[in-house]
Design a protein around this motif. Structure first.
Motif, short mmCIF file in Angstrom:
data_model
loop_
_atom_site.label_atom_id
_atom_site.label_comp_id
_atom_site.label_asym_id
_atom_site.label_seq_id
_atom_site.Cartn_x
_atom_site.Cartn_y
_atom_site.Cartn_z
N LEU A 272 -10.21 -8.59 7.36
CA LEU A 272 -9.34 -8.48 6.18
C LEU A 272 -8.95 -7.03 5.93
CD1 LEU A 272 -11.12 -11.03 3.83
CD2 LEU A 272 -8.93 -11.33 5.00
N ARG A 273 -9.90 -6.13 6.11
CA ARG A 273 -9.60 -4.70 5.95
C ARG A 273 -8.62 -4.23 7.02
NH1 ARG A 273 -11.79 0.13 8.09
NH2 ARG A 273 -11.69 1.91 6.64
N SER A 274 -8.70 -4.83 8.21
CA SER A 274 -7.84 -4.39 9.31
C SER A 274 -6.36 -4.63 9.02
CB SER A 274 -8.23 -5.10 10.61
OG SER A 274 -7.84 -6.46 10.59
N VAL A 275 -6.06 -5.56 8.11
CA VAL A 275 -4.65 -5.79 7.77
C VAL A 275 -4.05 -4.51 7.19
CG1 VAL A 275 -3.05 -7.13 6.36
CG2 VAL A 275 -5.04 -8.25 7.37
N VAL A 276 -4.73 -3.92 6.22
CA VAL A 276 -4.21 -2.70 5.62
C VAL A 276 -4.35 -1.51 6.57
CG1 VAL A 276 -6.32 -1.98 4.41
CG2 VAL A 276 -4.10 -1.34 3.50
N VAL A 277 -5.41 -1.48 7.37
CA VAL A 277 -5.57 -0.39 8.34
C VAL A 277 -4.44 -0.41 9.36
CG1 VAL A 277 -7.02 0.54 10.20
CG2 VAL A 277 -8.08 -0.23 8.07
N GLN A 278 -4.13 -1.60 9.86
CA GLN A 278 -3.05 -1.71 10.85
C GLN A 278 -1.71 -1.36 10.22
OE1 GLN A 278 -3.12 -2.17 14.04
NE2 GLN A 278 -5.32 -2.49 14.20
N MET A 279 -1.49 -1.80 9.00
CA MET A 279 -0.23 -1.48 8.33
C MET A 279 -0.11 0.03 8.07
SD MET A 279 0.16 -4.67 5.65
CE MET A 279 1.82 -4.21 5.13
N ALA A 280 -1.26 0.69 7.88
CA ALA A 280 -1.24 2.12 7.59
C ALA A 280 -1.29 2.99 8.84
CB ALA A 280 -2.42 2.48 6.67
N THR A 281 -1.64 2.43 9.99
CA THR A 281 -1.77 3.21 11.22
C THR A 281 -0.51 3.99 11.58
OG1 THR A 281 -3.49 1.77 12.11
CG2 THR A 281 -2.27 3.07 13.69
N PRO A 282 0.70 3.43 11.40
CA PRO A 282 1.90 4.22 11.70
C PRO A 282 2.04 5.48 10.84
CG PRO A 282 2.44 1.88 11.60
CD PRO A 282 1.04 2.02 11.11
N LEU A 283 1.21 5.63 9.80
CA LEU A 283 1.26 6.85 9.01
C LEU A 283 0.84 8.08 9.82
CD1 LEU A 283 -0.34 5.65 5.64
CD2 LEU A 283 2.05 6.27 6.01
N VAL A 284 -0.03 7.88 10.82
CA VAL A 284 -0.54 9.03 11.58
C VAL A 284 0.60 9.79 12.26
CG1 VAL A 284 -2.01 9.78 13.49
CG2 VAL A 284 -2.85 8.08 11.87
N PRO A 285 1.42 9.14 13.11
CA PRO A 285 2.52 9.90 13.71
C PRO A 285 3.55 10.38 12.69
CG PRO A 285 2.68 7.57 14.27
CD PRO A 285 1.34 7.78 13.65
N GLU A 286 3.71 9.66 11.57
CA GLU A 286 4.67 10.10 10.56
C GLU A 286 4.19 11.39 9.88
OE1 GLU A 286 7.57 9.08 10.28
OE2 GLU A 286 7.41 7.21 11.43
#
Length: 425
Positions: A272-286
Motif C-alpha cells: 500500500l505504501r508502494s503506491v505513493v512511493v511509485q507515484m513519487a519516484t519520478p520526483l527524483v529526476p525532476e
C-alpha cells in the motif's frame, strides 16, 4: 515549459500508481498460492534467504541506485547519457558477479548457524537460486528500470513492470502447485530477465548511442558515480540491513513462523505504501533537473506534500477492513498476530509517508545526510530496542522497535532536508 512538466509528472505519477496497484494484486495472489502449497515455514525460509542476499548489496558503490538522477542531469545538460548507463551496468555486473561467487562458496556455512536442522538440506539446495535472484538479477533490473525514470518515461517503466508482474503471477499459478518453492524462485528469474531486456529495449529508444550491449566504459563517469554511490550506499546500507536484522531477530526469539507472518504483514503494508512511493519516484529526476531553480523546487515540494498527506490518511483508513480480509484469504481465519503486525507497521508507515517528498528531494539534489541518518536511526532502534524487547516480549517487542525507528526516521528527514531546501529558496 511549466505545463509540459506538470503534464509529464501527472502522467508518470498515474502510471506509476497503476503499476503499484496491479503489483499489489498480483503479488498477493502469488503469495496466497505459495502459502497454500508450501506453508508458512518455507515462505519464511525463502524470505530469510533473500534477506541474507540483500545484505551483500551493502557493498555496492557503483551509483546504480542513482542512475535516474545521472541520466536526467546528462540529458538536461546535453551530455552523453549512454556512457552513464553503460558504465553503471558494467560495474554492477562485475561487482555482483564477484559477490555471487563469494557467497556461493561461503553461504552454506552461514546457513548452518541460522536455519533449523530439519530445513537445512532444502536451504542449501535453494541457496544458488536465491543468490542469483537476490544478488544479481534484482539489482540489475532495478538499475535499468531506474534509467527509464531518468529519461522522463516512468509511464513506460510502469507498463514494463506491470507486464512482468502478470507473467510472474501466471508462472506461479501454473508451476508452484507442482514444483513448490523452486517454481517460485524460477518465476522470479523469468520476471527479472523480462524486466532487464525490456528496460534495455526502452532505453535504446530514448538514449542516443546506447546500442545492443553495454560497451562504453568511462573512468570519468565511474569516478562520478562512485562519489555519488558512496553517499547513496551509506543510505542504502542502513535501509537494506533493517529488514534482514528484523527477520534474524524474529527467527531468534519467535521462530520461522513469526518470520513468515512478519513477511506477510510487511508485504501488505509496504504494498500500500508502494503506491505513493511509485507515484513519487519520478520526483527524483525532476528535482535533479531543477537543481538550479529553488523556486520551482519549492513549488514541486509543496504540491507533492499535499498529495502524500492525503494518501497517508487513506492508507490508514483502508487497512481497517483490508487487514482482517487479508488474514482470512491467507489462512482461512483471523490471525491475531498477523493483525498486530499490520497495525504496528501501518501506523508507523503512515507517518513515514509524509517524509517521502523530502527524501526524494535529497536524493535528486545530492544532499543525503539526513536520509542516511534516518535509516541508521531505524536500524539502531531495531538493534538496541528490538533485541531486549524481543527477548522479553517476543514479536510484539520487536514491532515496538520498528515503529519507533520508522517514525523517528521520518521526523529526521523532514526537519533536516526541510532546512536545506529553505536555504535554497
Amino acid at each position: 515549459m511549466k505545463k509540459i512538466l506538470n503534464s509529464r509528472l501527472k502522467r508518470n505519477a498515474i502510471f506509476s500508481g497503476g503499476q503499484a496497484l496491479i503489483s499489489i494484486a498480483s503479488m498477493f495472489w502469488a503469495y496466497r498460492v505459495l502459502l497454500q502449497e508450501v506453508g508458512i515455514e518455507r515462505l519464511g525460509l525463502w524470505s530469510l534467504m533473500i534477506a541474507s542476499a540483500s545484505i551483500a548489496r551493502a557493498a555496492d558503490l557503483t551509483g546504480a541506485g542513482g542512475l535516474s538522477r545521472f541520466v536526467a542531469e546528462a540529458k538536461s545538460d546535453r551530455r552523453d547519457a549512454a556512457s552513464y548507463v553503460h558504465t553503471v551496468v558494467l560495474s554492477t555486473l562485475a561487482l555482483y558477479t564477484a559477490l555471487l561467487l563469494i557467497f556461493l562458496a561461503s553461504g552454506e556455512y552461514a546457513l548452518i548457524r541460522f536455519i533449523d536442522p530439519q530445513l537445512l538440506d532444502e536451504a542449501k539446495s535453494l541457496l544458488p537460486l536465491a543468490l542469483i535472484v537476490g544478488l544479481l538479477m534484482t539489482p540489475l533490473s532495478s538499475t535499468l528500470t531506474s534509467g527509464i525514470d531518468g529519461v522522463g518515461r516512468a509511464d513506460q517503466r510502469a507498463i514494463l513492470v506491470i507486464i512482468s508482474n502478470l507473467l510472474f503471477l501466471g508462472a506461479v499459478l501454473i508451476f508452484v502447485p507442482y514444483f513448490g518453492v523452486w517454481a517460485w524462485g524460477y518465476a522470479i528469474v523469468f520476471q527479472q530477465a523480462f524486466k532487464i531486456f525490456g528496460a534495455w529495449a526502452i532505453l535504446t529508444k530514448h538514449i542516443t548511442g546506447l546500442g545492443f550491449l553495454p560497451t562504453k566504459w568511462s573512468n570519468k563517469v565511474l569516478r562520478e558515480t562512485v562519489a555519488y554511490g558512496l553517499k547513496i550506499q551509506a543510505n542504502s546500507i542502513a535501509m537494506m540491513l533493517s529488514d534482514p536484522v528484523v527477520k534474524f531477530i524474529l527467527n531468534s526469539y519467535a521462530g520461522l513462523e513469526a518470520v513468515g507472518l512478519y513477511d506477510l504483514g510487511a508485504k501488505l503494508v509496504e504494498a500500500l505504501r508502494s503506491v505513493v512511493v511509485q507515484m513519487a519516484t519520478p520526483l527524483v529526476p525532476e528535482f535533479a533537473s531543477l537543481r538550479m531553480d529553488g523556486n520551482r523546487i519549492r513549488i514541486l515540494l509543496r504540491k507533492s506534500l499535499q498529495s502524500v498527506a492525503t494518501y497517508a490518511m487513506v492508507m490508514l483508513v483502508s487497512l481497517v477492513p483490508i487487514a482482517p480480509s487479508y488474514s482470512v484469504i491467507m489462512f482461512g481465519e483471523i490471525n491475531l498476530e498477523l493483525l498486530m503486525i499490520i497495525a504496528a507497521l501501518s501506523t508507523g508507515y503512515a507517518v513515514n509517508i509524509i517524509a517521502i517528498p523530502y527524501y526524494f528531494a535529497g536524493v535528486g539534489l545530492n544532499y543525503m545526510r539526513w536520509n542516511i541518518g534516518a535509516h541508521i536511526l531505524m536500524a539502531a532502534s531495531i538493534l538496541t530496542i528490538g533485541i531486549p524487547l524481543g527477548a522479553k516480549f517476543g514479536s510484539g517487542g520487536i514491532l515496538v522497535a520498528i515503529f519507533l525507528g520508522t517514525v523517528g526516521g521520518a521526523v529526521m528527514v523532514v526537519f533536516g532536508n526541510g532546512q536545506f531546501l529553505r536555504r535554497r529558496e
